[in-house]
Design a protein around this motif. Structure first.
Motif, mmCIF file in Angstrom:
data_model
loop_
_atom_site.group_PDB
_atom_site.id
_atom_site.type_symbol
_atom_site.label_atom_id
_atom_site.label_comp_id
_atom_site.label_asym_id
_atom_site.label_seq_id
_atom_site.Cartn_x
_atom_site.Cartn_y
_atom_site.Cartn_z
ATOM 1 N N THR A 59 0.824 -1.202 0.000
ATOM 2 C CA THR A 59 0.000 0.000 0.000
ATOM 3 C C THR A 59 0.863 1.260 0.000
ATOM 4 O O THR A 59 1.946 1.288 0.591
ATOM 5 N N ALA A 60 0.354 2.289 -0.697
ATOM 6 C CA ALA A 60 0.956 3.629 -0.691
ATOM 7 C C ALA A 60 2.434 3.607 -1.044
ATOM 8 O O ALA A 60 3.270 4.223 -0.385
ATOM 9 N N LEU A 61 2.772 2.901 -2.118
ATOM 10 C CA LEU A 61 4.162 2.830 -2.573
ATOM 11 C C LEU A 61 4.357 3.564 -3.903
ATOM 12 O O LEU A 61 5.456 3.527 -4.465
ATOM 13 N N GLY A 62 3.302 4.200 -4.421
ATOM 14 C CA GLY A 62 3.431 4.903 -5.682
ATOM 15 C C GLY A 62 3.525 3.988 -6.882
ATOM 16 O O GLY A 62 4.022 4.407 -7.946
ATOM 17 N N LEU A 63 3.058 2.757 -6.780
ATOM 18 C CA LEU A 63 3.139 1.798 -7.883
ATOM 19 C C LEU A 63 2.218 2.226 -9.020
ATOM 20 O O LEU A 63 1.079 2.629 -8.795
ATOM 21 N N ASP A 64 2.738 2.120 -10.267
ATOM 22 C CA ASP A 64 1.912 2.439 -11.430
ATOM 23 C C ASP A 64 1.453 1.182 -12.168
ATOM 24 O O ASP A 64 0.768 1.279 -13.185
ATOM 25 N N GLN A 65 1.830 0.023 -11.675
ATOM 26 C CA GLN A 65 1.367 -1.238 -12.226
ATOM 27 C C GLN A 65 1.511 -2.330 -11.172
ATOM 28 O O GLN A 65 2.208 -2.155 -10.167
ATOM 29 N N ILE A 84 -1.977 2.776 -9.957
ATOM 30 C CA ILE A 84 -2.187 1.777 -10.998
ATOM 31 C C ILE A 84 -3.324 2.234 -11.912
ATOM 32 O O ILE A 84 -4.412 2.551 -11.453
ATOM 33 N N VAL A 85 -3.062 2.260 -13.218
ATOM 34 C CA VAL A 85 -4.023 2.760 -14.198
ATOM 35 C C VAL A 85 -4.719 1.628 -14.929
ATOM 36 O O VAL A 85 -5.899 1.731 -15.273
ATOM 37 N N LEU A 86 -4.027 0.514 -15.128
ATOM 38 C CA LEU A 86 -4.542 -0.555 -15.980
ATOM 39 C C LEU A 86 -4.238 -1.910 -15.362
ATOM 40 O O LEU A 86 -3.148 -2.124 -14.819
ATOM 41 N N LEU A 87 -5.201 -2.812 -15.444
ATOM 42 C CA LEU A 87 -4.971 -4.219 -15.092
ATOM 43 C C LEU A 87 -4.803 -4.982 -16.390
ATOM 44 O O LEU A 87 -5.752 -5.139 -17.166
ATOM 45 N N ARG A 97 -3.862 -19.094 -4.748
ATOM 46 C CA ARG A 97 -4.533 -19.123 -3.442
ATOM 47 C C ARG A 97 -5.233 -17.802 -3.119
ATOM 48 O O ARG A 97 -5.791 -17.649 -2.037
ATOM 49 N N LEU A 98 -5.237 -16.869 -4.041
ATOM 50 C CA LEU A 98 -5.750 -15.526 -3.768
ATOM 51 C C LEU A 98 -7.258 -15.551 -3.507
ATOM 52 O O LEU A 98 -8.034 -16.058 -4.309
ATOM 53 N N GLU A 99 -7.660 -14.972 -2.353
ATOM 54 C CA GLU A 99 -9.068 -14.895 -1.976
ATOM 55 C C GLU A 99 -9.554 -13.459 -1.791
ATOM 56 O O GLU A 99 -10.745 -13.197 -1.910
ATOM 57 N N MET A 100 -8.655 -12.531 -1.524
ATOM 58 C CA MET A 100 -9.040 -11.137 -1.282
ATOM 59 C C MET A 100 -8.067 -10.215 -2.009
ATOM 60 O O MET A 100 -6.854 -10.296 -1.800
ATOM 61 N N LEU A 101 -8.614 -9.351 -2.881
ATOM 62 C CA LEU A 101 -7.797 -8.435 -3.666
ATOM 63 C C LEU A 101 -8.314 -7.015 -3.462
ATOM 64 O O LEU A 101 -9.486 -6.714 -3.727
ATOM 65 N N ARG A 102 -7.438 -6.130 -3.017
ATOM 66 C CA ARG A 102 -7.803 -4.752 -2.718
ATOM 67 C C ARG A 102 -7.024 -3.801 -3.632
ATOM 68 O O ARG A 102 -5.796 -3.754 -3.585
ATOM 69 N N LEU A 103 -7.792 -3.055 -4.445
ATOM 70 C CA LEU A 103 -7.193 -2.094 -5.377
ATOM 71 C C LEU A 103 -7.865 -0.734 -5.252
ATOM 72 O O LEU A 103 -7.944 0.024 -6.230
ATOM 73 N N ALA A 104 -8.340 -0.404 -4.074
ATOM 74 C CA ALA A 104 -9.029 0.867 -3.862
ATOM 75 C C ALA A 104 -8.031 2.031 -3.896
ATOM 76 O O ALA A 104 -6.842 1.865 -3.630
ATOM 77 N N HIS A 105 -8.563 3.207 -4.236
ATOM 78 C CA HIS A 105 -7.774 4.446 -4.257
ATOM 79 C C HIS A 105 -6.566 4.322 -5.183
ATOM 80 O O HIS A 105 -5.431 4.617 -4.822
ATOM 81 N N ASN A 106 -6.833 3.865 -6.409
ATOM 82 C CA ASN A 106 -5.851 3.895 -7.477
ATOM 83 C C ASN A 106 -6.389 4.798 -8.580
ATOM 84 O O ASN A 106 -7.282 5.619 -8.338
ATOM 85 N N LEU A 108 -7.415 3.429 -11.746
ATOM 86 C CA LEU A 108 -7.848 2.457 -12.743
ATOM 87 C C LEU A 108 -8.875 3.063 -13.692
ATOM 88 O O LEU A 108 -9.871 3.637 -13.257
ATOM 89 N N THR A 109 -8.619 2.893 -14.978
ATOM 90 C CA THR A 109 -9.567 3.321 -16.003
ATOM 91 C C THR A 109 -10.065 2.160 -16.841
ATOM 92 O O THR A 109 -11.089 2.287 -17.516
ATOM 93 N N SER A 110 -9.346 1.035 -16.806
ATOM 94 C CA SER A 110 -9.743 -0.089 -17.648
ATOM 95 C C SER A 110 -9.172 -1.393 -17.089
ATOM 96 O O SER A 110 -8.163 -1.397 -16.377
ATOM 97 N N ILE A 111 -9.853 -2.488 -17.445
ATOM 98 C CA ILE A 111 -9.410 -3.837 -17.084
ATOM 99 C C ILE A 111 -9.396 -4.661 -18.362
ATOM 100 O O ILE A 111 -10.432 -4.849 -19.009
ATOM 101 N N GLN A 112 -8.225 -5.126 -18.757
ATOM 102 C CA GLN A 112 -8.112 -5.887 -19.993
ATOM 103 C C GLN A 112 -8.703 -7.291 -19.830
ATOM 104 O O GLN A 112 -8.735 -7.833 -18.719
ATOM 105 N N PRO A 113 -9.147 -7.898 -20.940
ATOM 106 C CA PRO A 113 -9.619 -9.293 -20.867
ATOM 107 C C PRO A 113 -8.519 -10.216 -20.364
ATOM 108 O O PRO A 113 -7.360 -10.090 -20.745
ATOM 109 N N GLY A 114 -8.896 -11.124 -19.470
ATOM 110 C CA GLY A 114 -7.931 -12.074 -18.933
ATOM 111 C C GLY A 114 -7.082 -11.535 -17.806
ATOM 112 O O GLY A 114 -6.065 -12.135 -17.450
ATOM 113 N N ALA A 115 -7.479 -10.400 -17.235
ATOM 114 C CA ALA A 115 -6.675 -9.830 -16.143
ATOM 115 C C ALA A 115 -6.599 -10.776 -14.955
ATOM 116 O O ALA A 115 -5.586 -10.823 -14.250
#
Length: 476
Positions: A59-65, A84-87, A97-106, A108-115
């Motif tokens: 969290t809060a690391l300035g990641l763009d992807q 992060i702008v794009l998945l 094993r992923l059950e919970m994914l949090r991408l709030a407060h980024n 994001l404008t689009s999610i590509q097929p197969g993300a």
């Protein structure tokens, strides 16, 4: 420091893998394997991220992807508050094993097929995409997430939801789309067989101008009960008002908890918006003829609190413009449009409204609908709930429970302290000696009978099933 720690870990792993006395070729192979394992371990947790157990927090690391190297053991991945702008396709590949994914407060404008392809997919239960810049929910966004239970999309810029955007989410329980820019929503796409668990659909604080009444009333009852539509740009009309009044009568939480937030736009008024549950005189002119048959479902037995309003519908299979309605109140009062002296109001479509329920309003209401050829009747049993009766009943229930506990405690204390203790066995008196054998037998029999009555255990000579009296016991 991290490199040094990784190097140290690598040396320790290499030492633990090498076996003393082993052949040199085997030692080289084992050493190479340990080198590869050590490199994987040191690169599993991205730089500056926090890895603990099965949780990965970046969290809060300035990641763009999304970071390319992610630990496969992650069950919770937190990427909140980044840029992060794009998945992209395969962004979460290998996270089985992923059950919970949090991408709030980024951003994001689009999610590509197969993300979400080649990830846990069906295991992912919670997806948070709130506070981003999504504008359209396209049909391929969530097609791989069949196990998703909670979808958070509030506080985006969503203006349109494609009709198949939520298709395949058969396990969806809650969807939050409040605080967006929605002007419509594909209610018709939500059916019983496609979303059997959906109990929360939050569309509040959007820009919905009109409600597709027929589509909404065809929603499953579970969805209607959890459908939130307050703080929209709804136009004030009779059909909209009838829908919310029906939900109010059903006791839905969307009305009960957000009564003041239900507003509609009134054209020609200076203030523009009106809180129609607080100021409903505007709808006095409505005869509710715009209500669909699904909205006009009426239970045969309904209840209402003292002072509250209640709307009764006259359900009939008759159709046409020549139908006339009237009601017969419990006090045998004949009611026809527009109603009586103020306590009952009747509309031209046959609906009867109790303006402020009173105790004497309880009873059977009989509705009759008739045309030129036939007529139909329907009964509705109305119960007016009295506040003091409910309190009295709760008090009686609590008092009875307390009294039962006190009595039980007293009985236990009596058993522990007042139960008479057993006395030591008293010596049995011997029968008086006599020289007459017949008198001796009579005395012995009397004494034996008396002792059997006072004794707690039956005598050993008692005859019972499968037993015979021993004749030797009858003689001294």
């Amino acid at each position: 420091m991290l490199a040094a720690a990784g190097h140290t870990g690598f040396l320790q792993g290499a030492e633990s893998c090498s076996a003393p006395g082993a052949p040199s070729l085997l030692s080289v192979v084992v050493l190479l394997f340990c080198v590869q394992l050590s490199l994987v371990r040191t690169s599993a947790c991205p730089s500056l991220c926090l890895c603990t157990s099965d949780i990965l927090s970046c969290t809060a690391l300035g990641l763009d992807q999304v970071p390319a190297m992610l630990p496969v053991f992650a069950v919770t991945l937190d990427l909140n508050h980044n840029r992060i702008v794009l998945l992209e396709d395969g962004s979460f590949e290998g996270l089985s094993r992923l059950e919970m994914l949090r991408l709030a407060h980024n951003q994001l404008t689009s999610i590509q097929p197969g993300a979400f392809r080649n990830s846990s997919a069906s295991l992912l239960r919670h997806l948070d995409l709130s506070s981003n810049q999504l504008r359209v929910l396209e049909q391929h966004y969530f097609q791989d997430l069949s196990g998703l239970e909670e979808l958070l999309l509030f506080n985006n810029r969503i203006m349109h939801v494609e009709s198949s955007a939520l298709i395949g989410l058969s396990n969806l329980h809650k969807a939050y789309l409040s605080h967006n820019r929605l002007t419509d929503f594909p209610f018709f796409s939500i059916q019983n067989h496609s979303y059997p668990h959906l109990s929360m659909l939050d569309l509040s604080s959007n820009r919905l101008p009109k409600l597709p009444l027929e589509d909404i009333t065809n929603l499953p009852q579970l969805v209607q009960k959890g459908l939130y539509l307050h703080n929209n740009s709804l136009e004030c009309d009779c059909s909209m008002y009838a829908l919310f009044r029906f939900w109010e009568q059903k006791g839905f939480g969307s009305i009960h908890f957000f009564r003041q937030e239900h507003v509609c736009l009134v054209y020609g008024m200076k203030r523009g918006t009106m809180r129609f549950f607080l100021y409903n005189r505007y709808f006095d002119k409505c005869n509710q003829t715009l209500m669909s048959d699904a909205v006009k479902k009426q239970d045969s037995s309904v209840s209402v609190r003292v002072g509250a309003q209640l709307l009764l519908h006259c359900i009939t299979s008759l159709s046409g413009s020549s139908i006339t309605f009237f009601w017969l109140a419990p006090n045998f009062e004949y009611v026809a449009p527009p109603g009586n002296n103020g306590s009952l109001k009747m509309f031209a479509n046959g609906s009867l409204e109790i303006l402020a329920a009173r105790e004497q309003d309880s009873g059977i209401y009989l509705c009759m609908a008739q045309d030129e050829q036939r007529n139909e009747t329907r009964e509705v049993n109305v119960t007016v709930l009295l506040h003091h009766d409910e309190a009295h009943e709760q008090f009686n229930t609590g008092f009875t429970t307390l009294l039962g506990c006190v009595v039980s405690l007293v009985l236990v204390l009596m058993y522990l302290y007042l139960t008479p203790c057993r006395c030591p066995a008293c010596p049995k008196p011997r029968p008086p000696l006599t020289t007459n054998p017949s008198q001796g037998k009579e005395a012995w029999g009397a004494w034996s009978a008396q002792s059997s009555i006072l004794s707690a255990t039956p005598p050993t000579t008692t005859e019972g099933p499968g037993r015979k009296v021993n004749s030797s016991n009858l003689h001294l």
